[in-house]
Write an enzyme that holds these catalytic residues in place. Structure first.
Site, PDB file in Angstrom:
ATOM      1  CG  HIS A 128      -1.871   1.028   1.409  1.00  0.00           C
ATOM      2  ND1 HIS A 128      -1.568   2.306   1.822  1.00  0.00           N
ATOM      3  CD2 HIS A 128      -3.212   1.010   1.190  1.00  0.00           C
ATOM      4  CE1 HIS A 128      -2.678   3.028   1.862  1.00  0.00           C
ATOM      5  NE2 HIS A 128      -3.685   2.269   1.480  1.00  0.00           N
ATOM      6  CD  GLN A 208      -6.830  -4.116   4.559  1.00  0.00           C
ATOM      7  OE1 GLN A 208      -7.767  -4.736   5.061  1.00  0.00           O
ATOM      8  NE2 GLN A 208      -7.004  -2.920   4.015  1.00  0.00           N
ATOM      9  CE  LYS A 231      -7.148   0.095   6.508  1.00  0.00           C
ATOM     10  NZ  LYS A 231      -7.871   0.642   5.380  1.00  0.00           N
ATOM     11  CB  CYS A 371      -3.854   3.476  -1.504  1.00  0.00           C
ATOM     12  SG  CYS A 371      -5.078   4.752  -1.262  1.00  0.00           S
TER      13      CYS A 371
HETATM   14  N1  C6P Z   1      -6.145   0.634   3.000  1.00  0.00           N
HETATM   15  C1  C6P Z   1      -8.015   0.214   1.543  1.00  0.00           C
HETATM   16  O1  C6P Z   1      -9.137   0.465   1.089  1.00  0.00           O
HETATM   17  P1  C6P Z   1      -4.780   4.223   6.907  1.00  0.00           P
HETATM   18  O2  C6P Z   1      -5.337   4.938   5.727  1.00  0.00           O
HETATM   19  O3  C6P Z   1      -3.570   4.906   7.475  1.00  0.00           O
HETATM   20  O4  C6P Z   1      -5.792   3.893   7.941  1.00  0.00           O
HETATM   21  O5  C6P Z   1      -4.281   2.798   6.383  1.00  0.00           O
HETATM   22  C2  C6P Z   1      -3.295   2.723   5.411  1.00  0.00           C
HETATM   23  C3  C6P Z   1      -3.088   1.319   4.944  1.00  0.00           C
HETATM   24  C4  C6P Z   1      -1.854   0.735   5.158  1.00  0.00           C
HETATM   25  N2  C6P Z   1      -1.622  -0.539   4.796  1.00  0.00           N
HETATM   26  C5  C6P Z   1      -2.558  -1.293   4.215  1.00  0.00           C
HETATM   27  C6  C6P Z   1      -2.238  -2.704   3.842  1.00  0.00           C
HETATM   28  C7  C6P Z   1      -3.823  -0.758   3.977  1.00  0.00           C
HETATM   29  O6  C6P Z   1      -4.766  -1.522   3.411  1.00  0.00           O
HETATM   30  C8  C6P Z   1      -4.097   0.584   4.339  1.00  0.00           C
HETATM   31  C9  C6P Z   1      -5.438   1.211   4.059  1.00  0.00           C
HETATM   32  C10 C6P Z   1      -7.483   1.048   2.674  1.00  0.00           C
HETATM   33  O7  C6P Z   1      -7.335  -0.707   1.104  1.00  0.00           O
HETATM   34  C11 C6P Z   1      -7.645   2.508   2.423  1.00  0.00           C
HETATM   35  S1  C6P Z   1      -6.661   3.077   1.098  1.00  0.00           S
END
Ligand code: C6P
Length: 414
Positions: A128, A208, A231, A371
């Site tokens: 990501h 995740q 999440k 992302c």
């Molecule tokens: N992925 C998705 O829809 P944040 O935005 O800081 O809470 O998380 C960032 C992030 C970091 N690592 C992984 C593996 C992620 O999946 C995510 C966030 C969301 O897949 C929002 S882009």
């Protein structure tokens, strides 16, 4: 549609999530975007509401009852999170805004301080942006070199290549425990062992993974582990950086200001102890209390049961998706190594159009590059569609997704 066999009582669980009773475009909401952000149970909403309505006051400030109460609740939330990931102590848990901030904290306070120009960081092709861009910036500004563990054709990490990538200059290895696009579950322990043998520290992006399976940071032996509260049934604005004590002690603060100091005078400043050293300013303590309630909720369900439930849902979703003409599943098709997300394309339909057509049926999925643009470049796809599942997902919602895809195909044929 078969009946769920897991130990989760999903009908009862759903009653805790008010939003799941809502409709969209006159249709029952089928929420399949929990990988982006999960829904919140009343237990989390009530825990936060109670603080705001009855005892709200800033933490670490006052000597009066309500401020002391806030501090106690904030500290208790940290204890709960530490237990949830089996951290040795609450002080290993730094509260941050989200996983993005946690990863930036490691990049700024650890890597900028302890890595030299010419040192190497090994990451992977499936990261990501949150676990990509901070390292790219570091490479550009600090002269470190980035190397990538490639993917196998089935969407797992090609760990046969790891030994070639590890050199005496490797100082950091970092990877997603579960990919937000491919769903690939990577077992961190063997990578951690190999990285440590090469003298490198390990950062695991658990964004995740922590919401979906038991996490034991001591068993994994990783140096840092990061995740977001929103999440995993918690509110937005709160996330976690787990770090080993000696590393957190040695690292300089990320942000500076109130709360994170031990002493300030005109001559200088000394820092507060870990973890407060990394929590400058008024922290998101009500959100932390909400995350504590989320952790209580998940712990009561049992993280093994959560994982078993999602395994069952994703296995069923893989089976159903494979029946759809023109559908391609992206990432592993073995549910044993796939988290609760199903990413796919439908021949002839752009994922954004599909997302909009599904929305008309009340089905919420995510479409785009999620992302993870470098990964999409590697896959040769500009965008994909993703349905993601959680503790409240029912098999009949997978059926609703498949029916909505058939309807979208029919609409576009007209
Ligand atoms: N992925 C998705 O829809 P944040 O935005 O800081 O809470 O998380 C960032 C992030 C970091 N690592 C992984 C593996 C992620 O999946 C995510 C966030 C969301 O897949 C929002 S882009």
């Amino acid at each position: 549609m078969s009946d769920l066999k897991t130990t989760l009582d999903v009908d009862r669980i759903r009653q805790d999530f008010p939003v799941l009773a809502e409709t969209v475009h006159g249709k029952p909401l089928v929420f399949l975007d929990s990988a982006a952000s999960s829904q919140k149970p009343v237990q989390v909403l009530d825990a936060m509401d109670r603080v705001y309505r009855t005892t709200y006051a800033n933490v670490h400030r006052g000597v009066y009852t309500n401020s002391e109460h806030s501090t106690e609740l904030y500290d208790a939330a940290r204890e709960k999170v530490a237990r949830f990931i089996n951290a040795p102590a609450a002080s290993n848990v730094v509260f941050v805004r989200n996983a993005t901030e946690a990863l930036n904290l490691v990049a700024y306070s650890y890597a900028r301080h302890f890595l030299q120009a010419g040192d190497e960081i090994v990451l992977t092709e499936l990261e990501h942006h949150a676990n990509f861009v901070p390292w790219m910036v570091l490479a550009r500004e600090h002269g470190v070199k980035l190397k990538y563990i490639p993917l196998t054709p089935t969407g797992t990490l090609d760990l046969d290549k790891l030994d070639d990538l590890l050199t005496p200059r490797t100082k950091l290895v970092t990877f997603a425990h579960v990919s937000n696009v491919l769903g690939t579950i990577t077992d961190p322990a063997p990578i951690v062992a190999r990285a440590h043998a090469a003298g490198a520290k390990v950062v695991v992006d658990g964004c995740q993974a922590a919401p979906h399976m038991p996490i034991d940071v001591r068993a994994l032996d990783c140096d840092f582990y990061t995740f977001s509260g929103h999440k995993m049934l918690g509110p937005t604005g709160i996330g976690v950086l787990y770090g080993k004590a000696d590393l957190l002690e040695a690292m300089p603060p990320f942000l500076t200001g109130g709360d994170m100091i031990s002493n300030v005078n005109f001559e200088g400043v000394s820092w507060a102890d870990v973890p407060v050293k990394f929590e400058a300013g008024t922290p998101a303590f009500v959100e932390a209390i909400g995350l504590g309630a989320a952790v209580d909720y998940l712990s009561a369900l049992g993280m093994d049961a959560v994982r078993a439930h999602e395994h069952e849902i994703v296995a069923y979703a893989l089976e159903r998706m494979c029946e759809v003409p023109g559908a391609t599943v992206i990432g592993p098709t073995d549910p044993d190594i796939r988290g609760g997300a199903l990413t796919f394309t439908i021949r002839g339909i752009h994922p954004h159009d599909l997302g909009s057509l599904l929305d008309r049926e009340g089905v919420a999925i995510r479409a785009g590059h999620h992302c993870a643009q470098p990964l999409h470049v590697r896959l040769g796809l500009p965008a994909t569609a993703r349905a993601s599942f959680y503790v409240y997902t029912q098999l009949r919602e997978v059926d609703a997704l498949i029916e909505a895809i058939y309807k979208a195909k029919k609409t576009l044929r007209k």
